[in-house]
Enzyme design. Structure first.
Site, PDB file in Angstrom:
ATOM      1  N   ASP A  53      37.265  42.276  49.323  1.00 25.52           N
ATOM      2  CA  ASP A  53      38.077  41.318  48.569  1.00 25.52           C
ATOM      3  C   ASP A  53      39.167  40.689  49.433  1.00 25.52           C
ATOM      4  OD1 ASP A  53      38.231  42.689  45.188  1.00 25.52           O
ATOM      5  OD2 ASP A  53      36.595  42.650  46.639  1.00 25.52           O
ATOM      6  N   HIS A  55      41.035  37.728  47.940  1.00 21.39           N
ATOM      7  CA  HIS A  55      41.963  37.344  46.862  1.00 21.39           C
ATOM      8  C   HIS A  55      43.048  36.381  47.301  1.00 21.39           C
ATOM      9  CE1 HIS A  55      40.451  39.467  43.460  1.00 21.39           C
ATOM     10  NE2 HIS A  55      40.451  40.627  44.067  1.00 21.39           N
ATOM     11  N   ASP A  81      35.155  37.892  45.586  1.00 22.66           N
ATOM     12  CA  ASP A  81      36.578  37.899  45.225  1.00 22.66           C
ATOM     13  C   ASP A  81      37.431  37.167  46.263  1.00 22.66           C
ATOM     14  OD1 ASP A  81      37.280  40.843  43.161  1.00 22.66           O
ATOM     15  OD2 ASP A  81      35.984  39.116  42.875  1.00 22.66           O
ATOM     16  N   ASP A  84      42.134  34.069  43.341  1.00 21.80           N
ATOM     17  CA  ASP A  84      42.982  34.742  42.344  1.00 21.80           C
ATOM     18  C   ASP A  84      43.953  35.710  42.991  1.00 21.80           C
ATOM     19  OD1 ASP A  84      40.498  35.050  39.676  1.00 21.80           O
ATOM     20  OD2 ASP A  84      41.978  33.489  40.098  1.00 21.80           O
ATOM     21  N   ARG A  85      45.094  35.833  42.391  1.00 23.65           N
ATOM     22  CA  ARG A  85      46.154  36.755  42.767  1.00 23.65           C
ATOM     23  C   ARG A  85      46.956  36.327  43.992  1.00 23.65           C
ATOM     24  NH1 ARG A  85      46.987  40.914  39.981  1.00 23.65           N
ATOM     25  NH2 ARG A  85      45.514  41.669  38.434  1.00 23.65           N
ATOM     26  N   ASN A 113      33.325  39.340  40.850  1.00 23.30           N
ATOM     27  CA  ASN A 113      33.632  39.135  39.433  1.00 23.30           C
ATOM     28  C   ASN A 113      34.710  38.082  39.226  1.00 23.30           C
ATOM     29  OD1 ASN A 113      35.311  41.319  40.546  1.00 23.30           O
ATOM     30  ND2 ASN A 113      36.243  41.344  38.522  1.00 23.30           N
ATOM     31  N   HIS A 114      35.471  37.766  40.275  1.00 23.45           N
ATOM     32  CA  HIS A 114      36.486  36.720  40.134  1.00 23.45           C
ATOM     33  C   HIS A 114      35.918  35.328  40.339  1.00 23.45           C
ATOM     34  CE1 HIS A 114      40.509  38.654  39.638  1.00 23.45           C
ATOM     35  NE2 HIS A 114      39.743  39.698  39.863  1.00 23.45           N
ATOM     36  N   HIS A 163      28.927  43.187  45.220  1.00 23.23           N
ATOM     37  CA  HIS A 163      30.382  43.197  45.011  1.00 23.23           C
ATOM     38  C   HIS A 163      30.859  44.445  44.259  1.00 23.23           C
ATOM     39  CE1 HIS A 163      34.481  41.889  44.404  1.00 23.23           C
ATOM     40  NE2 HIS A 163      34.355  42.188  43.132  1.00 23.23           N
ATOM     41  N   ARG A 211      37.277  48.974  32.619  1.00 18.08           N
ATOM     42  CA  ARG A 211      37.551  47.555  32.810  1.00 18.08           C
ATOM     43  C   ARG A 211      37.075  46.695  31.651  1.00 18.08           C
ATOM     44  NH1 ARG A 211      38.005  45.978  38.654  1.00 18.08           N
ATOM     45  NH2 ARG A 211      37.383  47.746  39.935  1.00 18.08           N
ATOM     46  N   HIS A 238      35.593  45.453  45.444  1.00 19.58           N
ATOM     47  CA  HIS A 238      35.949  45.449  44.018  1.00 19.58           C
ATOM     48  C   HIS A 238      37.098  46.376  43.621  1.00 19.58           C
ATOM     49  CE1 HIS A 238      35.263  44.484  39.840  1.00 19.58           C
ATOM     50  NE2 HIS A 238      34.680  45.620  39.514  1.00 19.58           N
TER      51      HIS A 238
END
Lengths: 310, 447
Positions: A53, A55, A81, A84-85, A113-114, A163, A211, A238
């Site tokens: 990831d 991110h 991923d 995001d973030r 998943n993002h 992932h 989750r 992940h």
């Protein structure tokens, strides 16, 4: 659009400068065509450097290229991923997509998943696109690209990379091939599971995930999957790892995490995984780049958007 | 009388009589809070400190301890904080408390109509005290009006369940009047019920053998077992009576809706009424971390909350926790317990509204399979083929009960109901064995 154009974009992006909205649109359109030709499970060969990831931590991505070598001199596999973030999801995904367009066989991008419309609306990528471009067009372009990203990779028929993890609906890799991946990630089902699941040492087979998507899976499931598919190891991302990586189940599964000091506050170390031609695995850990937590280049307000249009 | 004798016959007979297995509701409250690390906050602490405690320990409320009297004086709960914020905002925005202008001030602050009476008494009290004391309002000002539900360790879960069915979210299990053994929450009781009574092994039978250490409480009646296999529609939970907000709705308006409708959370829906998120009273604690969020939109507050949650837990969660009306109670419980959520939204496919690129995954059949056609109600939009899914069981038959894909909600669903922990407690209370059947079931009131 020529290779020289894409080279120009890449140089620009290495400096942290955004592409124009029309350039993003064109690049995304072309990279979708490249991705559409890839199967759900792409087969590659070592040597390759595997990244977890990221991110949106763009300066840490530059650090990764600094440590691992630039693409295309180094082969790269990213496990998803990208957005995001972090504060620079746009720069991150723009650079990776341009590199994929320019060197499609040297860099592979899996879906995380993002890479999803509803997740990016909640976790920051959508807001960043609105902030940096003043409209949702760029977000739409990138989320359309996400629909085309491959789901898994096998390295020399021996290492399986995805992932999240495993699914109770998937015994054999062929079943992943049979999925229709070209759309938004569903809430449930095999496609959701392989992007959301987590390994769990306390579970033997499968358990429900905290989750709210995917499952937890244990050693029996890992052993059975590897045996049935003739593989030796599972690589995934992940989950945050304070040490940058985590090896589980008697070296049958590893988690790679490549976002150091996650969210600019977790204080964790990150890693990249180098796999040599003999499939030997070597984790290289690294700290956050000095620029990473420093002030980001000031985001333009809407009036200044014109500066990005050539 | 050992319950191990009954391990292979867990379903209680209709007339238990003497020597029957003990029903799960007869478990004592004290057992469910053993070895709990009780978090508490000093009654002189500020609201900020109390919220920080809630965030750090991922809890919803905390008992307040007065070290001078050495007793517990109340519970700090985020509903109270929400009321307090609303009232404070109203006072700031309105003028100096004549009746009419208060009303206008509140309306302006919340962007909606809000009756004066709907400010809770404690918030009014807190406002009054706060004004005397200055800007720092102690936590105890906010909560002394709320009852502090307490029970003894010997109180049965049956009695606690009655309290929970009426909407209380937790009770304090008191060692004596000065010491709390633990806080017993709805979450804990539902998880206990699920793990001992509702978990199915692949053979389909109720499996209690793995829980021998807690075997004394692990039994379930026939009515309860049948109830677990009913769908959420059959259980009357698809009421379509849901309070919603949009992502752009201001936070203050959302808070006033929470107050007005006395709910713990709101469904965040987009312009096509699709469920995109969830704003619950628990998110209010993030307002303490970042004051500017009070003037923000619901989307921004939810984002801030998730950001912090992910940082503390290192794991991101699905955007919404949802379930379809045709899912069974057993499935809904498993998801509630796994996620630790206080509710799941019940959602159904939006009428004919599907993104043009969306297609369903098709899994090829492997060994023994069953196939379901997922006609999930509502005509599919033109251009989208309907889906078939197969569930695959492994060669070793050690497969978790895979939920058919049509139990979980999809990203373009609209919300049509909710199943909360209180709903679950009400169902359990309604379906509990009647007291006449066995004197062990003590339904006497807690007083």
């Amino acid at each position: 659009m020529s290779a020289a154009d894409v080279d120009r974009f890449i140089d620009q992006l290495y400096k942290g400068e955004l592409l124009a909205e029309s350039e993003v649109q064109k690049v995304c359109q072309l990279v979708r065509e490249v991705l559409a030709d890839e199967p759900n499970v792409v087969r590659i060969s070592a040597p390759v450097t595997v990244i977890g990831d990221v991110h949106g931590q763009f300066y840490d991505l530059l650090e990764i290229f600094h440590i691992g070598g630039k693409c295309p001199s180094t082969n790269y596999l990213f496990l998803g991923d990208y957005v995001d973030r972090g504060n620079h999801s746009v720069e991150t995904i723009s650079l990776l997509v341009c590199l994929k367009l320019r060197y499609p066989r040297r860099i592979h991008l899996l879906r995380g998943n993002h890479e999803s419309r509803n997740i990016t609306k909640t976790y920051g990528f959508y807001a960043e696109c609105m902030h940096k471009y003043g409209s949702a067009g760029v977000w739409r372009d990138f989320t359309d690209v996400f629909d085309y990203l491959a789901l898994a990779v096998t390295i020399d028929e021996s290492i399986f990379c995805v992932h999240g993890g495993l699914s109770p609906s998937i015994l054999h890799i062929d079943q992943i091939e049979a999925l229709d991946r070209f759309g938004e990630i569903p809430h449930e089902g095999a496609l959701a599971d392989i992007l959301w699941s987590d390994p769990d040492g306390d579970v033997e087979t499968f358990g429900r995930s905290q989750r709210g998507a995917g499952y937890t899976f244990g050693s029996l499931v890992v052993d059975r999957f590897l045996h049935i598919n003739g593989m030796s190891h599972i690589l995934r991302a992940h989950q945050l790892c304070m040490e940058g990586y985590l090896v589980l189940f008697n070296d049958r599964l590893s988690t790679v995490w490549s976002a150091p000091n996650y969210c600019y506050r977790c204080g964790n170390v990150a890693s990249l995984l180098h796999i040599d031609p003999y499939l030997k695995r070597d984790f290289i850990t690294f700290d956050a780049a000095p620029l990473s937590s420093a002030k980001a280049p000031p985001a333009p307000n809407a009036a200044q958007n014109n500066a990005y249009f050539l | 009388m050992s319950s191990n004798d009954r391990a292979d016959n867990p379903v209680l007979s209709d007339h238990p009589g003497i020597g029957a297995a003990r029903h799960w509701l007869t478990t004592q409250a004290g057992k469910l809070v053993e070895n709990q690390n009780v978090i508490q906050v000093d009654s002189e602490a500020t609201i900020e400190e109390a919220c920080e405690t809630l965030i750090r320990h991922s809890i919803q409320s905390v008992p307040l301890y007065d070290h001078r009297s050495q007793t517990y004086v109340g519970m700090f709960d985020l509903h109270d904080y929400a009321s307090y914020l609303l009232s404070k905002r109203a006072t700031l925005m309105g003028s100096n408390n004549t009746g009419g202008s208060d009303h206008e001030g509140l309306a302006a602050a919340t962007g909606g109509t809000m009756r004066r009476e709907s400010i809770s008494p404690l918030a009014r009290k807190a406002l009054g005290d706060g004004a005397r004391r200055g800007s720092v309002v102690a936590v105890s000002d906010m909560s002394t009006v709320n009852p502090f539900y307490s029970v003894l360790p010997e109180t049965t879960v049956a009695q606690v369940a009655m309290v929970f069915a009426k909407g209380a979210h937790r009770v304090a299990v008191m060692e004596n009047e000065r010491a709390i053994r633990g806080i017993l929450s709805q979450t804990r009781v539902v998880r206990y019920f699920f793990e001992h009574c509702a978990v199915q092994s692949s053979s389909g039978a109720n499996n209690d053998s793995s829980n021998s250490s807690n075997a004394s409480g692990g039994f379930i009646s026939r009515e309860e077992d049948q109830m677990l296999d009913k769908t959420l529609t059959e259980l009357g939970l698809v009421t379509r009576d849901i309070v919603t907000v949009r992502p752009e709705t201001p936070v203050l308006q959302a808070l006033s809706l929470l107050e007005q409708w006395r709910v713990s959370s709101l469904a965040v829906v987009d312009e096509e009424k699709r469920l995109v998120g969830n704003l619950s009273v628990g998110d209010v604690k993030y307002l303490v971390k970042d004051r500017s969020l009070i003037s923000a939109s619901c989307r921004e507050l939810v984002q801030a909350g998730r950001f912090l949650q992910g940082v503390y837990q290192g794991k991101d969660r699905a955007a919404v926790f949802s379930v379809r009306p045709q899912a069974t109670l057993r499935y809904a419980l498993s998801k509630l317990v796994a996620t630790g959520a206080h509710r799941l939204w019940i959602t159904e496919p939006g009428a004919g509204e599907v993104l043009t690129k969306a297609r369903c995954g098709v899994v090829e059949q492997q060994s023994s399979t069953t196939s379901d056609s997922t006609n999930t109600g509502g005509p599919p939009a033109a251009g989208v083929r309907s889906c078939r899914r197969a569930s695959v069981s492994s060669s070793s038959s050690q497969t978790v009960a895979i939920a058919p894909p049509h139990f979980g909600g999809a990203f373009d669903d609209t919300v049509c109901g909710v199943i909360s922990l209180t709903d679950v407690m009400q169902l359990l209370a309604e379906n509990a064995p009647k007291p006449e059947a066995d004197p062990e079931y003590n339904y006497a009131s807690m007083d």
